[in-house]
Design an enzyme around this catalytic site. Structure first.
Site, PDB file in Angstrom:
ATOM      1  N   THR A 102      -8.142  -3.750   1.089  1.00 56.66           N
ATOM      2  CA  THR A 102      -6.894  -4.309   1.627  1.00 56.66           C
ATOM      3  C   THR A 102      -7.124  -5.654   2.319  1.00 56.66           C
ATOM      4  OG1 THR A 102      -6.467  -2.017   2.202  1.00 56.66           O
ATOM      5  CG2 THR A 102      -4.805  -3.605   2.855  1.00 56.66           C
ATOM      6  N   ASP A 145       0.825  -1.209   0.000  1.00 55.62           N
ATOM      7  CA  ASP A 145       0.000   0.000   0.000  1.00 55.62           C
ATOM      8  C   ASP A 145       0.858   1.258   0.000  1.00 55.62           C
ATOM      9  OD1 ASP A 145      -2.771  -0.075  -0.021  1.00 55.62           O
ATOM     10  OD2 ASP A 145      -2.935  -0.705   2.061  1.00 55.62           O
ATOM     11  N   ASP A 195     -11.414   6.485  -1.956  1.00 55.99           N
ATOM     12  CA  ASP A 195     -12.174   5.329  -2.465  1.00 55.99           C
ATOM     13  C   ASP A 195     -13.026   5.714  -3.667  1.00 55.99           C
ATOM     14  OD1 ASP A 195     -11.499   3.510  -0.358  1.00 55.99           O
ATOM     15  OD2 ASP A 195     -13.004   4.432   0.929  1.00 55.99           O
ATOM     16  N   ASP A 222      -5.987   5.652  -3.857  1.00 53.11           N
ATOM     17  CA  ASP A 222      -6.125   4.525  -2.934  1.00 53.11           C
ATOM     18  C   ASP A 222      -5.241   3.427  -3.508  1.00 53.11           C
ATOM     19  OD1 ASP A 222      -6.685   2.549  -1.196  1.00 53.11           O
ATOM     20  OD2 ASP A 222      -8.851   2.819  -1.219  1.00 53.11           O
ATOM     21  N   GLU A 269      -4.345   7.494   0.977  1.00 54.58           N
ATOM     22  CA  GLU A 269      -4.812   6.978   2.254  1.00 54.58           C
ATOM     23  C   GLU A 269      -3.672   6.783   3.253  1.00 54.58           C
ATOM     24  OE1 GLU A 269      -6.764   3.211   1.834  1.00 54.58           O
ATOM     25  OE2 GLU A 269      -7.457   3.258   3.902  1.00 54.58           O
ATOM     26  N   ILE A 306      -4.288   0.399  -2.628  1.00 52.37           N
ATOM     27  CA  ILE A 306      -4.992  -0.892  -2.745  1.00 52.37           C
ATOM     28  C   ILE A 306      -6.289  -0.762  -1.966  1.00 52.37           C
ATOM     29  CG2 ILE A 306      -4.985  -3.375  -2.298  1.00 52.37           C
ATOM     30  CD1 ILE A 306      -1.996  -3.347  -2.459  1.00 52.37           C
ATOM     31  N   ASP A 307      -7.382  -0.677  -2.681  1.00 55.31           N
ATOM     32  CA  ASP A 307      -8.672  -0.682  -2.007  1.00 55.31           C
ATOM     33  C   ASP A 307      -9.039  -2.136  -1.750  1.00 55.31           C
ATOM     34  OD1 ASP A 307     -11.031   0.500  -0.976  1.00 55.31           O
ATOM     35  OD2 ASP A 307     -12.095  -0.061  -2.801  1.00 55.31           O
TER      36      ASP A 307
HETATM   37  C1  2IP Z   1     -12.091   0.066   2.392  1.00 57.10           C
HETATM   38  C2  2IP Z   1     -12.509  -1.092   1.551  1.00 57.10           C
HETATM   39  C3  2IP Z   1     -13.612  -1.783   2.253  1.00 57.10           C
HETATM   40  C4  2IP Z   1     -14.835  -0.908   2.314  1.00 57.10           C
HETATM   41  C5  2IP Z   1     -14.452   0.405   2.995  1.00 57.10           C
HETATM   42  C6  2IP Z   1     -13.218   1.058   2.377  1.00 57.10           C
HETATM   43  O1  2IP Z   1     -10.880   0.605   1.915  1.00 57.10           O
HETATM   44  O2  2IP Z   1     -12.938  -0.724   0.259  1.00 57.10           O
HETATM   45  O3  2IP Z   1     -13.838  -2.974   1.600  1.00 57.10           O
HETATM   46  O4  2IP Z   1     -15.836  -1.569   3.021  1.00 57.10           O
HETATM   47  O5  2IP Z   1     -15.515   1.273   2.895  1.00 57.10           O
HETATM   48  O6  2IP Z   1     -12.864   2.210   3.055  1.00 57.10           O
HETATM   49  P1  2IP Z   1     -16.847  -2.612   2.354  1.00 57.10           P
HETATM   50  O7  2IP Z   1     -16.045  -3.735   1.799  1.00 57.10           O
HETATM   51  O8  2IP Z   1     -17.725  -3.017   3.483  1.00 57.10           O
HETATM   52  O9  2IP Z   1     -17.538  -1.838   1.291  1.00 57.10           O
HETATM   53  P2  2IP Z   1      -9.403  -0.029   2.324  1.00 57.10           P
HETATM   54  O10 2IP Z   1      -9.446  -1.473   2.050  1.00 57.10           O
HETATM   55  O11 2IP Z   1      -8.505   0.727   1.387  1.00 57.10           O
HETATM   56  O12 2IP Z   1      -9.203   0.326   3.764  1.00 57.10           O
HETATM   57 CA    CA Z   2     -10.058   2.132   0.310  1.00 59.67          CA
END
Ligand code: 2IP
Ligand code: CA
Length: 378
Positions: free
Chosen positions: A158, A54, A298, A153, A79, A155-156
């Site tokens: 994560t 990340d 995000d 972001d 992030e 890696i969304d």
């Molecule tokens: C997170 C990731 C999560 C999401 C959350 C994001 O970002 O996308 O999966 O929750 O909102 O902030 P959900 O999966 O319940 O939608 P990161 O992985 O970068 O922390």
């Molecule tokens: Ca994210």
């Protein structure tokens, strides 16, 4: 603008290859996780991890794009913080050094002197990415980089990246979990108006090549600027039966409120960016989120792509207020330049009021009408 798009796409491809390298070396990957602490903790997860991948990816994008566009250098944010603590208790500031050898030496410190792993990563960071995409030569949009800023972001999703399941089966085209939801998200917005202008979604784990078990990435982009709408994606076809994608942690109250509109066709998936991608691809009519658990990094990139396709992302609570007051046109969209007043840490940049992502206006209106008529308030 074409140069900026190309530079960001190349950075996203490099990012994807770093994400793949880290995942492919299991032994290396287990070294890389560090628990998020204090105010930067995403309140949704008891254990939220930031990974060296990340931090590295964010720094690589900053470095590569900042080198080509020095005026953007101080306006690329993401992030992660680039301070990383290794297993020996040393704090190292992760950054891309002028040479591969220097980067490898620095990463060696982060990786508790595991030099082979550091060399692998440094090679991925310093590789030359050549984009072979003739479609990009026809993109001719001019916008001054002086008035834009970038959200990354690295890696969304994560959590899914760390778990690393590569063999999850899709449900009606949507992957409920697994590596497919781990995405690199880059969004460019107007510093003054806060509007998203350009977005990139890179899927590092789009396809696994056998027998080598090597992952192939795929990227998508969109531009929405002064009436110009361009995207690598086509506007999706309208689906025969309405369907929505939700977080697997979504409140039962919202699920119930949406049932009159979608019946059984509620799909669940990890990753905020991935759910937005599902909407852009036409796999779901909308992504509805009742909580402030997503952040500017995000949504900025996917938002620009959705706008390029004629859709957008509204702030759910603001849009519902407007809808209840009789407003039908121009429901309040998310913007990217203003922090939440009085918030702490990452929450400064939360999409506090929840959201609805859509391509077709009639889908957004159906969600608004359904939620406005529901007994519970969101
Ligand atoms: C997170 C990731 C999560 C999401 C959350 C994001 O970002 O996308 O999966 O929750 O909102 O902030 P959900 O999966 O319940 O939608 P990161 O992985 O970068 O922390
Ligand atoms: Ca994210």
């Amino acid at each position: 603008m074409t140069a900026l798009l190309k530079s960001l796409l190349a950075a996203s491809e490099k990012a994807a290859s770093i994400a793949q390298v880290c995942r492919q070396e299991e032994a290396l990957f287990s070294l890389l996780i560090e628990e998020k602490r204090g105010a930067d903790k995403n309140k949704k997860f008891l254990q939220d991890f930031k990974t060296l991948a990340d931090v590295l990816i964010q720094e690589v994008i900053k470095h590569d794009v900042g080198e080509k566009f020095p005026e953007l250098q101080d306006h690329i944010r993401g992030e992660e913080s680039n301070k990383f603590e290794n297993g020996l208790g040393e704090t190292v500031v992760v950054q891309v050094c002028p040479t591969q050898q220097e980067t490898a030496a620095l990463l060696g410190k982060v990786l508790n002197r595991k030099q082979a792993a550091a060399e692998l990563l440094a090679a991925a960071i310093h590789q030359e990415v050549v984009l072979l995409d003739p479609a990009l030569d026809n993109v001719a949009v001019t916008i001054s980089t002086e008035s834009v800023a970038v959200w990354i972001d690295p890696i969304d999703s994560t959590n899914q990246y760390i778990r690393g399941h590569g063999n999850v089966m899709p449900v009606d085209g949507i992957y409920p979990s697994g590596l497919r939801s781990a995405l690199v998200l880059i969004g460019v917005y107007n510093r003054h108006s806060g509007e998203p202008i350009l977005g990139i979604i890179n899927e590092p784990f789009f396809q696994e090549e056998l027998p080598a078990h090597r992952w192939q990435s795929k990227y998508h982009w969109g531009i929405s600027y002064e009436g110009i709408h361009l995207s690598s994606l086509n506007r999706p076809m309208l689906q025969a039966s309405p369907c929505v994608v939700l977080s697997s942690n979504e409140k039962v109250m919202l699920r119930k409120a949406l049932a009159p509109l979608y019946g059984e066709r509620l799909f669940f998936a990890s990753g905020a960016g991935y759910k937005m991608l599902c909407v852009a691809l036409g796999l779901a009519d909308a992504y509805v989120l009742s909580e402030g658990s997503t952040f500017k990094w995000d949504s900025c990139g996917p938002h620009a792509i959705l706008r390029a396709l004629g859709g957008g992302i509204v702030d759910l609570s603001e849009a519902l207020k407007a809808w209840r007051a009789g407003q039908r046109k121009l429901l309040p969209e998310l913007t990217y330049n203003k922090p939440v007043e009085g918030a702490v840490g990452a929450d400064h940049w939360a999409n506090q009021g929840g959201l609805v992502a859509y391509v077709y206006r009639e889908h957004l209106e159906a969600v608004m009408a359904t939620l406005a008529a529901a007994a519970d308030t969101f």
